[in-house]
Design a protein around this motif. Structure first.
Motif, PDB file in Angstrom:
ATOM      1  N   LEU A   1       0.859  -1.352  -0.184  1.00 25.30           N
ATOM      2  CA  LEU A   1       0.036   0.009  -0.002  1.00 25.30           C
ATOM      3  C   LEU A   1       0.811   1.355   0.039  1.00 25.30           C
ATOM      4  N   LEU A   2       0.955   2.047  -1.114  1.00 26.28           N
ATOM      5  CA  LEU A   2       1.552   3.190  -1.085  1.00 26.28           C
ATOM      6  C   LEU A   2       0.913   4.497  -1.231  1.00 26.28           C
ATOM      7  N   ASP A   3       1.298   5.399  -0.324  1.00 23.73           N
ATOM      8  CA  ASP A   3       0.670   6.723  -0.268  1.00 23.73           C
ATOM      9  C   ASP A   3       1.393   7.840  -1.013  1.00 23.73           C
ATOM     10  N   GLU A   4       1.327   8.145  -2.359  1.00 23.96           N
ATOM     11  CA  GLU A   4       2.056   8.928  -3.104  1.00 23.96           C
ATOM     12  C   GLU A   4       3.567   8.823  -2.734  1.00 23.96           C
ATOM     13  N   PRO A   5       3.873   7.705  -3.127  1.00 20.07           N
ATOM     14  CA  PRO A   5       5.334   7.368  -2.904  1.00 20.07           C
ATOM     15  C   PRO A   5       6.389   8.201  -3.937  1.00 20.07           C
ATOM     16  N   THR A   6       5.993   8.893  -4.887  1.00 22.70           N
ATOM     17  CA  THR A   6       6.736   9.366  -5.658  1.00 22.70           C
ATOM     18  C   THR A   6       6.676  11.122  -5.698  1.00 22.70           C
ATOM     19  N   SER A   7       5.908  11.616  -4.748  1.00 27.11           N
ATOM     20  CA  SER A   7       5.758  12.996  -4.700  1.00 27.11           C
ATOM     21  C   SER A   7       6.855  13.707  -4.498  1.00 27.11           C
ATOM     22  N   GLU A   8       8.034  13.287  -3.972  1.00 27.93           N
ATOM     23  CA  GLU A   8       9.076  14.081  -3.845  1.00 27.93           C
ATOM     24  C   GLU A   8      10.372  13.424  -4.838  1.00 27.93           C
ATOM     25  N   LEU A   9       9.797  12.887  -5.931  1.00 24.51           N
ATOM     26  CA  LEU A   9      10.874  12.521  -6.881  1.00 24.51           C
ATOM     27  C   LEU A   9      10.462  13.109  -8.079  1.00 24.51           C
ATOM     28  N   ASP A  10      11.696  13.126  -9.033  1.00 24.09           N
ATOM     29  CA  ASP A  10      11.778  13.746 -10.360  1.00 24.09           C
ATOM     30  C   ASP A  10      10.899  12.778 -11.343  1.00 24.09           C
ATOM     31  N   PRO A  11      10.710  12.846 -12.553  1.00 28.76           N
ATOM     32  CA  PRO A  11      10.173  12.061 -13.547  1.00 28.76           C
ATOM     33  C   PRO A  11      10.964  10.867 -13.638  1.00 28.76           C
ATOM     34  N   ALA A  12      12.384  10.713 -13.637  1.00 30.73           N
ATOM     35  CA  ALA A  12      13.012   9.529 -13.946  1.00 30.73           C
ATOM     36  C   ALA A  12      12.979   8.842 -12.683  1.00 30.73           C
ATOM     37  N   GLY A  13      12.936   9.411 -11.672  1.00 33.27           N
ATOM     38  CA  GLY A  13      12.710   8.663 -10.030  1.00 33.27           C
ATOM     39  C   GLY A  13      11.322   7.973  -9.962  1.00 33.27           C
ATOM     40  N   THR A  14      10.280   8.854 -10.413  1.00 35.19           N
ATOM     41  CA  THR A  14       8.834   8.350 -10.445  1.00 35.19           C
ATOM     42  C   THR A  14       8.864   6.987 -11.341  1.00 35.19           C
ATOM     43  N   GLU A  15       9.172   7.002 -12.399  1.00 33.07           N
ATOM     44  CA  GLU A  15       9.214   5.899 -13.415  1.00 33.07           C
ATOM     45  C   GLU A  15       9.910   4.603 -12.897  1.00 33.07           C
ATOM     46  N   GLU A  16      11.087   4.860 -12.230  1.00 32.62           N
ATOM     47  CA  GLU A  16      11.643   3.576 -11.723  1.00 32.62           C
ATOM     48  C   GLU A  16      10.971   3.202 -10.593  1.00 32.62           C
ATOM     49  N   ILE A  17      10.454   3.849  -9.743  1.00 31.19           N
ATOM     50  CA  ILE A  17       9.466   3.393  -8.551  1.00 31.19           C
ATOM     51  C   ILE A  17       8.429   2.487  -9.142  1.00 31.19           C
ATOM     52  N   PHE A  18       7.744   3.146 -10.310  1.00 33.05           N
ATOM     53  CA  PHE A  18       6.726   2.194 -10.967  1.00 33.05           C
ATOM     54  C   PHE A  18       7.082   1.151 -11.746  1.00 33.05           C
ATOM     55  N   GLN A  19       8.268   1.133 -12.289  1.00 30.88           N
ATOM     56  CA  GLN A  19       8.954  -0.320 -12.739  1.00 30.88           C
ATOM     57  C   GLN A  19       8.976  -1.401 -11.661  1.00 30.88           C
ATOM     58  N   VAL A  20       9.678  -0.513 -10.537  1.00 29.38           N
ATOM     59  CA  VAL A  20       9.721  -1.622  -9.274  1.00 29.38           C
ATOM     60  C   VAL A  20       8.573  -2.329  -8.986  1.00 29.38           C
ATOM     61  N   LEU A  21       7.453  -1.533  -8.930  1.00 28.28           N
ATOM     62  CA  LEU A  21       6.009  -2.023  -8.439  1.00 28.28           C
ATOM     63  C   LEU A  21       5.435  -3.014  -9.563  1.00 28.28           C
ATOM     64  N   LYS A  22       5.539  -2.608 -10.900  1.00 26.24           N
ATOM     65  CA  LYS A  22       5.112  -3.525 -11.786  1.00 26.24           C
ATOM     66  C   LYS A  22       5.961  -4.771 -11.571  1.00 26.24           C
ATOM     67  N   LYS A  23       7.070  -4.776 -11.466  1.00 22.31           N
ATOM     68  CA  LYS A  23       7.921  -6.131 -11.411  1.00 22.31           C
ATOM     69  C   LYS A  23       7.121  -6.985 -10.217  1.00 22.31           C
ATOM     70  N   LEU A  24       7.201  -6.211  -9.192  1.00 20.24           N
ATOM     71  CA  LEU A  24       6.562  -6.961  -7.978  1.00 20.24           C
ATOM     72  C   LEU A  24       5.199  -7.606  -8.387  1.00 20.24           C
ATOM     73  N   ASN A  25       4.463  -6.761  -8.835  1.00 17.05           N
ATOM     74  CA  ASN A  25       3.251  -7.307  -9.390  1.00 17.05           C
ATOM     75  C   ASN A  25       2.953  -8.314 -10.251  1.00 17.05           C
ATOM     76  N   ARG A  26       3.674  -8.028 -11.425  1.00 16.00           N
ATOM     77  CA  ARG A  26       3.487  -9.137 -12.485  1.00 16.00           C
ATOM     78  C   ARG A  26       4.383 -10.264 -12.159  1.00 16.00           C
ATOM     79  N   GLU A  27       5.626 -10.278 -11.637  1.00 17.69           N
ATOM     80  CA  GLU A  27       6.448 -11.488 -11.457  1.00 17.69           C
ATOM     81  C   GLU A  27       6.401 -12.075 -10.097  1.00 17.69           C
TER      82      GLU A  27
END
Ligand SMILES: Nc1ncnc2c1ncn2[C@@H]1O[C@H](COP(=O)(O)OP(=O)(O)OP(=O)(O)O)[C@@H](O)[C@H]1O
Ligand SMILES: [Mg+2]
Length: 280
Positions: free
Chosen positions: A166-192
């Motif tokens: 459960l994540l509450d605005e986990p990327t609000s302090e991150l730049d666009p590249a950092g935001t996308e990296e966090i989403f990639q991590v989440l996607k991997k955790l979800n899919r794999e």
């Protein structure tokens, strides 16, 4: 399979006139990736507090309705029991990291649960690997970048082996590249790894791309709950509520969407959308 069932959930903070949550009904399926969005003050964080036990254990107020976790009422479980199922990551990484170094931070949760040392070792290695920060294992937490801290917060949550992240605005302090990296991590955790993701996020671009379902909250109530393509095609409603429309979806909405040209949500989809229109 339904993991979490939220039924007629209502919550009012002490001394407030308006309830922060009004009659919320949501069923969260195992392995799903749910994005929750909505304007400031909509009740998103309050909903997260109900899901991770902060309400009612640390925040008082008037609570009504029910949350069921595989048939058990969440409100009867203690925070330790809830934390084995729901791992939380919040907005400000500095506020959630408590240990001096990366390894200790990840070990903290399993140590508290009495996990044997050999297994803690495995969990640290696995959690750091999954979040892409194995190389930072011996680093002091104070020297990490914002994005690295947020990955560490995710790793620390994962080390408890929760079914739900459960994540509450986990990327609000991150730049666009950092935001996308966090989403990639989440996607991997979800899919794999089949981890169920519930993410509160104002960055609808990323939600549109990665979530399989979007819930829009406004004034404490669910106003939309559907696939991203359906949600982002109701652009007038979203504008009225104050939810940002992903740019490609906004552009396509201006051009006009129909059955043959469904709403694009990514740049690649927008490319095909425009090609199809140009061919006509
Ligand atoms: N501790 C509190 N005491 C009283 N009212 C509160 C408290 N925390 C939040 N509220 C109120 O409850 C409502 C929902 O707040 P909440 O923080 O859940 O919104 P949010 O959707 O997370 O907003 P944001 O996008 O700004 O994080 C708001 O009206 C807010 O003012
Ligand atoms: Mg909030």
């Amino acid at each position: 399979m339904t993991l979490l069932k939220i039924e007629n959930l209502t919550f009012s903070y002490p001394q407030s006139i308006q309830p922060a949550l009004k009659n919320i009904n949501l069923a969260i399926k195992k392995g799903s990736f749910t994005g929750i969005t909505g304007p400031t003050g909509a009740g998103k964080s309050t909903l997260a507090y109900c899901l991770n036990g902060i309400i009612p254990h640390f925040q008082g107020g008037k609570l009504g309705g029910q949350i069921n976790l595989r048939g058990d009422s969440l409100f009867t479980l203690g925070t330790a029991q809830i934390s084995r199922v729901v791992g939380s990551v919040f907005q400000d990484p500095d506020a959630q990291i408590i240990s001096a170094d990366v390894e200790q931070e990840v070990a903290f949760g399993p140590e508290n649960l009495g996990v044997p040392p050999e297994e803690i070792e495995q969990r640290i290695a696995e959690a750091l690997y999954l979040t892409g920060i194995s190389g930072l294992r011996r680093r002091p937490t104070t020297v990490l970048s914002g994005g690295q801290k947020q990955r560490l917060a995710i790793a620390a949550a994962l080390a408890v082996l929760p079914e739900i992240l459960l994540l509450d605005e986990p990327t609000s302090e991150l730049d666009p590249a950092g935001t996308e990296e966090i989403f990639q991590v989440l996607k991997k955790l979800n899919r794999e790894h089949g981890i169920t993701i519930i993410i509160i996020e104002q960055k609808t671009e990323q939600l549109a791309t990665h979530a399989d379902r979007i819930v829009v909250l406004n004034e404490g109530a669910v106003v939309m709950d559907d696939h991203p393509r359906q949600v982002f095609s109701k652009q007038q409603t979203l504008e009225a509520v104050g939810v940002r429309i992903p740019q490609v979806a906004g552009l396509a909405g201006m051009i006009g969407v129909n059955d043959r040209t469904p709403l694009p949500l990514t740049v690649e989809q927008a490319h095909r959308f425009i090609e199809r229109i140009l061919r006509r």
